[in-house]
Design a protein around this motif. Structure first.
Motif, PDB file in Angstrom:
ATOM      1  N   LYS A 178       0.608  -1.185  -0.019  1.00 30.86           N
ATOM      2  CA  LYS A 178      -0.106   0.085   0.027  1.00 30.86           C
ATOM      3  C   LYS A 178       0.904   1.190   0.176  1.00 30.86           C
ATOM      4  O   LYS A 178       0.237   2.412  -0.504  1.00 30.86           O
ATOM      5  CB  LYS A 178      -0.805   0.012   1.080  1.00 30.86           C
ATOM      6  N   TYR A 207     -13.555 -11.377   0.125  1.00 35.44           N
ATOM      7  CA  TYR A 207     -12.173 -10.840   0.330  1.00 35.44           C
ATOM      8  C   TYR A 207     -11.874 -10.627   1.658  1.00 35.44           C
ATOM      9  O   TYR A 207     -12.408  -9.705   2.208  1.00 35.44           O
ATOM     10  CB  TYR A 207     -11.791  -9.825  -0.648  1.00 35.44           C
ATOM     11  N   ASN A 211     -13.672  -7.234   2.105  1.00 35.56           N
ATOM     12  CA  ASN A 211     -14.114  -6.495   0.933  1.00 35.56           C
ATOM     13  C   ASN A 211     -15.113  -7.395   0.195  1.00 35.56           C
ATOM     14  O   ASN A 211     -14.956  -8.757   0.382  1.00 35.56           O
ATOM     15  CB  ASN A 211     -13.131  -6.073   0.259  1.00 35.56           C
ATOM     16  N   GLY A 234      -9.708  -7.809  -5.045  1.00 32.32           N
ATOM     17  CA  GLY A 234      -8.717  -6.742  -4.792  1.00 32.32           C
ATOM     18  C   GLY A 234      -8.138  -5.980  -6.189  1.00 32.32           C
ATOM     19  O   GLY A 234      -7.958  -6.669  -6.815  1.00 32.32           O
ATOM     20  N   PRO A 288      -4.334  -4.114  -6.496  1.00 37.71           N
ATOM     21  CA  PRO A 288      -3.672  -4.920  -7.701  1.00 37.71           C
ATOM     22  C   PRO A 288      -3.650  -6.387  -7.540  1.00 37.71           C
ATOM     23  O   PRO A 288      -2.961  -7.018  -8.190  1.00 37.71           O
ATOM     24  CB  PRO A 288      -2.197  -4.325  -7.909  1.00 37.71           C
TER      25      PRO A 288
HETATM   26  N1  GLY Z   1      -5.716  -3.952  -2.570  1.00 33.95           N
HETATM   27  C1  GLY Z   1      -6.604  -3.386  -1.643  1.00 33.95           C
HETATM   28  C2  GLY Z   1      -8.044  -3.627  -2.141  1.00 33.95           C
HETATM   29  O1  GLY Z   1      -8.398  -3.784  -3.369  1.00 33.95           O
HETATM   30  O2  GLY Z   1      -8.766  -3.130  -1.314  1.00 33.95           O
END
Ligand code: GLY
Ligand code: AMP
Length: 429
Positions: free
Chosen positions: A214, A269, A285, A289, A291
């Protein structure tokens, strides 16, 4: 199958690339797409949050499947709208998307299902936040409850910082209504990993894992970004760890969602921290995701359309998802100045030189310039991906391909998946 992909980033270019290889595909559209997806599909000029426009497009096309990349349209109820029209959709309902759209919802769900997560409190007014901070001295994490484009997480070393973070969310309203409810969390430490499961409401696929980076600068320094690179699958992701995560995290969440009457369909996720006391969930999530997708989707050996349709139709138990055993590394090229102010419109050269074996370039913020050539059009411009039998060989290929690509001001990290950095992708937060 006629397929519509929603989104315009590197994740969606990677999805379009993989779906384009499916023998089940007859025609592909991407809304809104980018210069990369234009070579694989017809781009439609509709943004991800224009739910009415997306529904109309899916109807007009006669879509047999809509694949939703980002979280915003899911949180706005796009999947529910398509469901009413009997258009199969890969992505969760608005109620199920709460798992990402509200951090408090996700934490309450985990607490109820006995899923390992940080100790937390969810508060709606500053006085309660102050009381909690007083009774929990030491490091805390303060999070805006709602969707804050990845910016609403404040790591606080002491009570003073935590009080300032609460003020930023609640009285300064730095994240708008997303911060009207605030979550206060125990500060955990350990390597982080993103874990993905394809779900059909009741069943889930075998898991696949990736790490992302990140921070902007090498050595995990500098500001947070939308992601500077990724690799899959990490060496520490053993079959034993995968089984533990499936049994203690993914399956209990899937069951709890079904019991609440909002069965979870699409990709679940889990952002995990591997603490000394075992894996704990930092966030869920409701989508793939970015990348990570750019290094995970090339691993998918099964037909992507059959898989996504099985998720939509609840028949995943009859489908065996297969993953390749190789490795992929992705390096994100961003515009100079990102994640703050940056300029766009710079011509990108070297995109077509795909002479290098086992490499791909997935585009994100790109469009066609006046000359008809691709130009930069956003902060995150490209993900350059290399594959190999080891993370090391995948990494060498990705950086070798990147050497051929350039645009003015381009910036990237040089330590993605380097030995010193694997499994510690974000250990420094
Ligand atoms: N790579 C973190 C996200 O997609 O939230
Ligand atoms: P999130 O958006 O919730 O994944 O948080 C963004 C980043 O903040 C994570 O990738 C972690 O690096 C860090 N983080 C979030 N929650 C915690 C926590 N409870 N303890 C330590 N670090 C955290």
């Amino acid at each position: 199958m006629k397929v519509l992909i929603i989104g315009s980033g590197g994740r969606e270019h990677a999805l379009a690339w993989r779906i384009n290889q499916s023998p089940n595909l007859t025609r592909l559209w991407v809304a809104a797409g980018n210069a990369g997806t234009a070579g694989l599909a017809e781009n439609l000029n509709i943004r991800s949050n224009e739910v009415d426009g997306l529904v109309t497009a899916a109807k007009e096309i006669g879509a047999d499947l809509v694949v939703v990349g980002p979280e915003a349209p899911l949180a706005l109820g796009l999947a529910d709208r398509l469901d009413e029209l009997h258009i199969p959709v890969f992505g969760p309902s608005q109620a199920a998307a709460q798992i990402e759209a509200s951090k408090g919802f996700a934490l309450e769900l985990m607490r109820g299902a006995g899923v390992p997560c940080p100790v937390f409190a969810s508060v709606r007014d500053e006085a309660n936040a102050h009381a909690y901070i007083k009774s929990h001295p030491g490091p805390l994490v303060v999070k805006a409850d709602g969707l804050a484009a990845g910016k609403g997480v404040l790591l606080c070393n002491d009570s003073e910082q935590a009080l300032a973070a609460v003020k930023l969310c609640m009285s300064d309203r730095a994240f708008g209504e997303a911060g009207d409810t605030v979550v206060l969390e125990e500060y955990l430490s350990g390597p982080e990993v993103s874990v993905f499961a394809f779900c059909d409401g009741e069943h889930l696929s075998s898991l696949v894992a990736a790490c992302d980076y990140k921070r902007l600068e090498d050595g995990n320094l500098g500001p947070n970004t939308g992601g500077m690179g990724s690799f899959a699958q990490p060496d520490f992701w053993t079959p034993e760890l995968a089984a533990q995560v499936e049994q203690t995290i993914m399956l209990p969440v899937l069951r709890a969602m079904a019991e609440r009457g909002s069965p979870y369909k699409g990709v679940l996720y889990a952002g995990l921290m591997l603490t000394a006391a075992g894996p704990k969930v930092l966030e869920f999530n409701c989508r793939l995701g970015d990348p990570e997708t750019q290094v995970v989707i090339p691993l998918l050996a099964s037909d992507p359309l059959e898989l996504m349709l099985a998720c939509a139709e609840g028949t995943l138990d009859k489908f065996q998802v297969r993953w390749e055993t190789k490795n992929y590394v992705g390096i994100v090229m961003v515009s100079g100045g990102y994640p703050d102010k940056y300029e766009t419109g710079f011509e990108i050269s070297g995109l077509d030189e795909d002479g290098l074996e086992d490499t791909m370039v997935f585009q994100a913020g790109t469009e066609f310039g006046a000359s008809g050539k691709p130009v930069s059009a956003g902060g995150r411009v490209l993900t350059v991906v290399g594959g190999g039998d080891s993370i090391e060989s995948a990494r060498e290929r990705a950086y070798a391909r990147l050497e051929h690509i350039s645009f003015e001001g381009a910036k990237w990290r040089r330590d993605i998946s380097s030995a010193a950095n694997q499994g510690a992708a974000q250990a420094t937060g």
